[in-house]
Design an enzyme around this catalytic site. Sequence first.
Site, PDB file in Angstrom:
ATOM      1  CE  LYS A 158      -7.031  -7.879  29.821  1.00 44.73           C
ATOM      2  NZ  LYS A 158      -6.613  -9.313  29.736  1.00 44.73           N
ATOM      3  NE  ARG A 201     -34.425  13.857  14.023  1.00 44.76           N
ATOM      4  CZ  ARG A 201     -35.276  12.867  14.295  1.00 44.76           C
ATOM      5  NH1 ARG A 201     -34.837  11.624  14.396  1.00 44.76           N
ATOM      6  NH2 ARG A 201     -36.555  13.115  14.463  1.00 44.76           N
ATOM      7  CE1 TYR A 243     -44.253  17.880   8.242  1.00 43.19           C
ATOM      8  CE2 TYR A 243     -46.518  17.088   8.420  1.00 43.19           C
ATOM      9  CZ  TYR A 243     -45.598  18.010   7.939  1.00 43.19           C
ATOM     10  OH  TYR A 243     -46.014  19.065   7.165  1.00 43.19           O
ATOM     11  NE  ARG A 290     -43.880  12.205  18.676  1.00 42.44           N
ATOM     12  CZ  ARG A 290     -43.192  11.341  17.927  1.00 42.44           C
ATOM     13  NH1 ARG A 290     -43.843  10.451  17.189  1.00 42.44           N
ATOM     14  NH2 ARG A 290     -41.881  11.362  17.913  1.00 42.44           N
ATOM     15  N   GLY A 295     -36.953  11.508  11.491  1.00 36.32           N
ATOM     16  CA  GLY A 295     -36.077  10.398  11.108  1.00 36.32           C
ATOM     17  C   GLY A 295     -36.505   9.808   9.772  1.00 36.32           C
ATOM     18  CG  ASP A 296     -39.530   7.323   9.320  1.00 36.52           C
ATOM     19  OD1 ASP A 296     -40.045   8.180  10.062  1.00 36.52           O
ATOM     20  OD2 ASP A 296     -39.846   6.121   9.368  1.00 36.52           O
ATOM     21  CG  ASP A 338     -43.425   7.502  10.005  1.00 36.37           C
ATOM     22  OD1 ASP A 338     -42.948   6.404   9.684  1.00 36.37           O
ATOM     23  OD2 ASP A 338     -42.873   8.287  10.805  1.00 36.37           O
ATOM     24  CG  ASP A 395     -41.739   3.633   7.391  1.00 40.56           C
ATOM     25  OD1 ASP A 395     -40.969   3.109   6.551  1.00 40.56           O
ATOM     26  OD2 ASP A 395     -41.480   3.722   8.598  1.00 40.56           O
ATOM     27  CG  ASN A 438     -47.838   4.340  20.289  1.00 44.13           C
ATOM     28  OD1 ASN A 438     -48.576   5.310  20.421  1.00 44.13           O
ATOM     29  ND2 ASN A 438     -47.361   3.945  19.126  1.00 44.13           N
TER      30      ASN A 438
HETATM   31  N1  DCP Z   1     -44.082   2.727  16.574  1.00 42.91           N
HETATM   32  C1  DCP Z   1     -44.254   2.016  17.753  1.00 42.91           C
HETATM   33  N2  DCP Z   1     -43.377   1.033  18.111  1.00 42.91           N
HETATM   34  C2  DCP Z   1     -42.321   0.758  17.325  1.00 42.91           C
HETATM   35  C3  DCP Z   1     -42.112   1.477  16.133  1.00 42.91           C
HETATM   36  C4  DCP Z   1     -43.020   2.461  15.798  1.00 42.91           C
HETATM   37  O1  DCP Z   1     -45.199   2.253  18.485  1.00 42.91           O
HETATM   38  N3  DCP Z   1     -41.460  -0.191  17.682  1.00 42.91           N
HETATM   39  C5  DCP Z   1     -45.035   3.789  16.221  1.00 42.91           C
HETATM   40  C6  DCP Z   1     -44.764   4.979  17.073  1.00 42.91           C
HETATM   41  C7  DCP Z   1     -43.955   5.853  16.218  1.00 42.91           C
HETATM   42  C8  DCP Z   1     -44.552   5.594  14.853  1.00 42.91           C
HETATM   43  O2  DCP Z   1     -44.869   4.199  14.882  1.00 42.91           O
HETATM   44  O3  DCP Z   1     -44.078   7.197  16.597  1.00 42.91           O
HETATM   45  C9  DCP Z   1     -43.622   5.893  13.728  1.00 42.91           C
HETATM   46  O4  DCP Z   1     -42.411   5.183  13.903  1.00 42.91           O
HETATM   47  P1  DCP Z   1     -41.028   5.853  13.570  1.00 42.91           P
HETATM   48  O5  DCP Z   1     -40.002   4.803  13.807  1.00 42.91           O
HETATM   49  O6  DCP Z   1     -41.060   6.449  12.227  1.00 42.91           O
HETATM   50  O7  DCP Z   1     -40.830   6.939  14.730  1.00 42.91           O
HETATM   51  P2  DCP Z   1     -41.165   8.491  14.774  1.00 42.91           P
HETATM   52  O8  DCP Z   1     -41.802   8.950  13.518  1.00 42.91           O
HETATM   53  O9  DCP Z   1     -41.903   8.713  16.040  1.00 42.91           O
HETATM   54  O10 DCP Z   1     -39.746   9.165  14.956  1.00 42.91           O
HETATM   55  P3  DCP Z   1     -38.668   9.457  13.805  1.00 42.91           P
HETATM   56  O11 DCP Z   1     -38.597  10.936  13.641  1.00 42.91           O
HETATM   57  O12 DCP Z   1     -37.383   8.917  14.343  1.00 42.91           O
HETATM   58  O13 DCP Z   1     -39.118   8.749  12.568  1.00 42.91           O
HETATM   59 MG    MG Z   2     -41.010   8.484  11.698  1.00 38.00          MG
HETATM   60 MN    MN Z   3     -41.347   5.272  10.372  1.00 40.25          MN
END
Ligand code: DCP
Ligand code: MG
Ligand code: MN
Length: 336
Positions: A72, A146, A178, A180, A186-187, A189, A251, A274
Site C-alpha cells: 500500500k 425536514r 419550531y 426557535r 426535523g420533527d 416536539d 415527540d 442546553n
Molecule cells: N435535547 C437535548 N439533548 C438531546 C436531545 C434533545 O437537550 N440529546 C433537547 C434540545 C432540543 C430539544 O430537546 O432542542 C428537541 O430535540 P430535537 O431532537 O427534536 O431537536 P430540535 O427540535 O432542536 O431540532 P430538529 O429540528 O432536528 O428536531
Molecule cells: Mg425537534
Molecule cells: Mn424531538
Amino acid sequence: HKHTLGEEDDNPNKLIIDRLKVLLDHYQRMNDEWRILSYRKAISAIKKQKKPITSYQEAIEIRGIGHRTAEKIAEIIETGNLRRLQHFSKDDEVIKKFSDIWGVGSCIAMKWYAKGYRTFDDIIQNVKLTRVQRIGIECFDDLLERIPRDEVTEISKRVEEAACRIDPKLLCITVGSYLRGKPTCGDIDILITRNNSDGKTSSGPFLKLLNTLREQGLLTHDLTKHQEENATSRYFGICKLPGGEKHRRIDLFTVPFNELGAALLSFTGNDIFNRSMRLLARKKKMKLNNHGLYKNISRGRGGDSLTEGTLIAQRTEREIFDALGVPWRPPSERNC
Ligand code: DCP
Ligand code: MG
Ligand code: MN
C-alpha cells in the site's frame, strides 16, 4: 492517542501517514480489531522515520510493517493515492444509511454490514427486525426529510384541538426547532401540561389524547413501547396529516405544571445552548435539568452530583435565567 500538529506536518512521510490513517479510521468504524492494531503499529513505525520512504523495499525493512502494508505504501508513493479508499467511501455510505434507520445504531449497522448485507432488502430477508426497526424502514424516505414550518403549525393545531376537547385545561406548546423559529423542523416536539390548581395532573388526559389522535389517524405508528398508566411522560411516534403526503416524526412530552419553565428551557434547546446552560450551572455548584435548577450541589470526581441540592427555580424560564445570572434570551436567540 493524540499527537501534536507539528510532529505530523513536519514528517517526511506525511502523505503516507494521512492515507493509512484513512484506512485506520475505516477499520475502526468496522470494528476490525486485527487491522486496527496492524495499521496503528504501521503508522507509529512510519512516524519514527526521519527520511522519506521511497520504495516497497525501504518500507518492508521497517519493523512493524508487513507485506500488505508495504504494498500500500508503494502505491501511495507511486500514485499519491490508494484505490481501496474509493471502495471504502461506498462501504461507509451503506453503514451510514443503515444507521439512519430509526431504532438502528452504528453498532447494529456495522454488524449487518459485516454479515455482508448491503441493501434494505438484504436486511429484511435476513435479519429478525424489531417492530420499531420495521417502521423505520417502512417510513425511511419520509423521515429523512425536514418538515416545512407550516405543516408543523397544522399538526400542532390538531393536537391542541384534540387536547382541548378532552380537557380544556390542557396546555400544548410546540417547542424544539419550531419555537426557535426555524423554517423547517426535523420533527414536531410538543410539550403538554395542565394548569393543576384543581390538583389533577396531565397524565390521565395524556393517554386519552394519544388514543384520540390514533383514532383520528393523525398518529400512524408508535415508536415508544406500550404506554403504562404511570409512565406516560414521553411519547415518540410517527404522524401524518389526513391527505398529507409524508409521515413525520412527533415527540409529545407531558410535564407537571410547576416544572413548566425548566421543561420549556430543556425541550426548546438547541442542544448546544442546553449544554452551555448546564455547564454554567455546574460551575456555580448548581444543577440544571428538565425538572428545575438546584443549588448547593457537591460533585464527585466523575462529576456526578453527590447531594440532591436545594430546588431554587422551575416554574418559569425567567426565574431560571435570573437564578443563573444569565440575561434573558428568547428562543429565537438559542440557535447556537
Ligand atoms: N435535547 C437535548 N439533548 C438531546 C436531545 C434533545 O437537550 N440529546 C433537547 C434540545 C432540543 C430539544 O430537546 O432542542 C428537541 O430535540 P430535537 O431532537 O427534536 O431537536 P430540535 O427540535 O432542536 O431540532 P430538529 O429540528 O432536528 O428536531
Ligand atoms: Mg425537534
Ligand atoms: Mn424531538
